[in-house]
Design a protein around this motif. Sequence first.
Motif, PDB file in Angstrom:
ATOM      1  N   HIS A 146      48.019 106.726  21.734  1.00 50.64           N
ATOM      2  CA  HIS A 146      47.709 105.309  21.555  1.00 50.64           C
ATOM      3  C   HIS A 146      48.410 104.518  22.650  1.00 50.64           C
ATOM      4  O   HIS A 146      49.418 104.967  23.209  1.00 50.64           O
ATOM      5  CB  HIS A 146      48.192 104.858  20.166  1.00 50.64           C
ATOM      6  N   ALA A 147      47.910 103.342  22.948  1.00 46.13           N
ATOM      7  CA  ALA A 147      48.487 102.496  24.003  1.00 46.13           C
ATOM      8  C   ALA A 147      49.941 102.115  23.733  1.00 46.13           C
ATOM      9  O   ALA A 147      50.680 101.816  24.666  1.00 46.13           O
ATOM     10  CB  ALA A 147      47.642 101.230  24.178  1.00 46.13           C
ATOM     11  N   ASN A 148      50.391 102.168  22.464  1.00 44.13           N
ATOM     12  CA  ASN A 148      51.774 101.783  22.159  1.00 44.13           C
ATOM     13  C   ASN A 148      52.794 102.849  22.565  1.00 44.13           C
ATOM     14  O   ASN A 148      53.986 102.626  22.497  1.00 44.13           O
ATOM     15  CB  ASN A 148      51.946 101.420  20.682  1.00 44.13           C
ATOM     16  N   GLY A 149      52.331 104.039  22.958  1.00 45.09           N
ATOM     17  CA  GLY A 149      53.227 105.092  23.418  1.00 45.09           C
ATOM     18  C   GLY A 149      53.955 105.843  22.306  1.00 45.09           C
ATOM     19  O   GLY A 149      54.721 106.754  22.585  1.00 45.09           O
ATOM     20  N   LEU A 150      53.735 105.464  21.060  1.00 46.84           N
ATOM     21  CA  LEU A 150      54.397 106.113  19.923  1.00 46.84           C
ATOM     22  C   LEU A 150      53.430 106.902  19.059  1.00 46.84           C
ATOM     23  O   LEU A 150      53.785 107.928  18.495  1.00 46.84           O
ATOM     24  CB  LEU A 150      55.077 105.070  19.029  1.00 46.84           C
ATOM     25  N   ASP A 151      52.231 106.383  18.932  1.00 43.77           N
ATOM     26  CA  ASP A 151      51.269 106.950  18.002  1.00 43.77           C
ATOM     27  C   ASP A 151      50.216 107.788  18.716  1.00 43.77           C
ATOM     28  O   ASP A 151      49.885 107.550  19.875  1.00 43.77           O
ATOM     29  CB  ASP A 151      50.577 105.835  17.215  1.00 43.77           C
TER      30      ASP A 151
END
Length: 183
Positions: free
Chosen positions: A143-148
């Motif tokens: 995901h774009a958030n880098g966590l998911d």
Amino acid sequence: MDIRTSGTVGKELTITKKRSGSIQIGKHRRGNTVDPTQKQLNIQSRFKMGTIYAKSILKLPDIYALYKAAAVKAKKDQSAYNLAVRDAFVAPEIRNITTALYTGAIGSTITVRAIDDFRVAGVKVSITNAAGVLIEQGDAAMHANGLDWVYVATVLNDALKGSVITAIARDLPANETVADVVL
């Protein structure tokens, strides 16, 4: 003038100069006279595997560059080699598996939050029905958030109750963590 500041003083003290220029003074270590415990042998084995991994990344310019950049960014007495050894010791962690948007329909999503001390290399997701039959499996996308990591369903699952969602997170040294959730 650069003075060499490392060595042993009278078999009592060990002096070491770190990469940052700081000097560390510690008690001189002596050999162990007691046989190692099984736990110690397991740690020694993991350390050996970590050093093998760290030596291998020295031959892989792209991976080595990732560790080198992290070592420079950390501004500590670390090298790319040290970070790779540490990374080999620590498996990724799956914080949660979110199934709120998974309806069993094609295109519905499952979100896996996976973290690692260095980097999660990938997440695989599998869906098994209540009878234990594998419905589908595949790679989740970052995901774009880098966590998911998000997995998009490609097969209809019309028997949602009792289905098991399994996530496998893998880091660069190929440590794996498995977690699952029952719907």
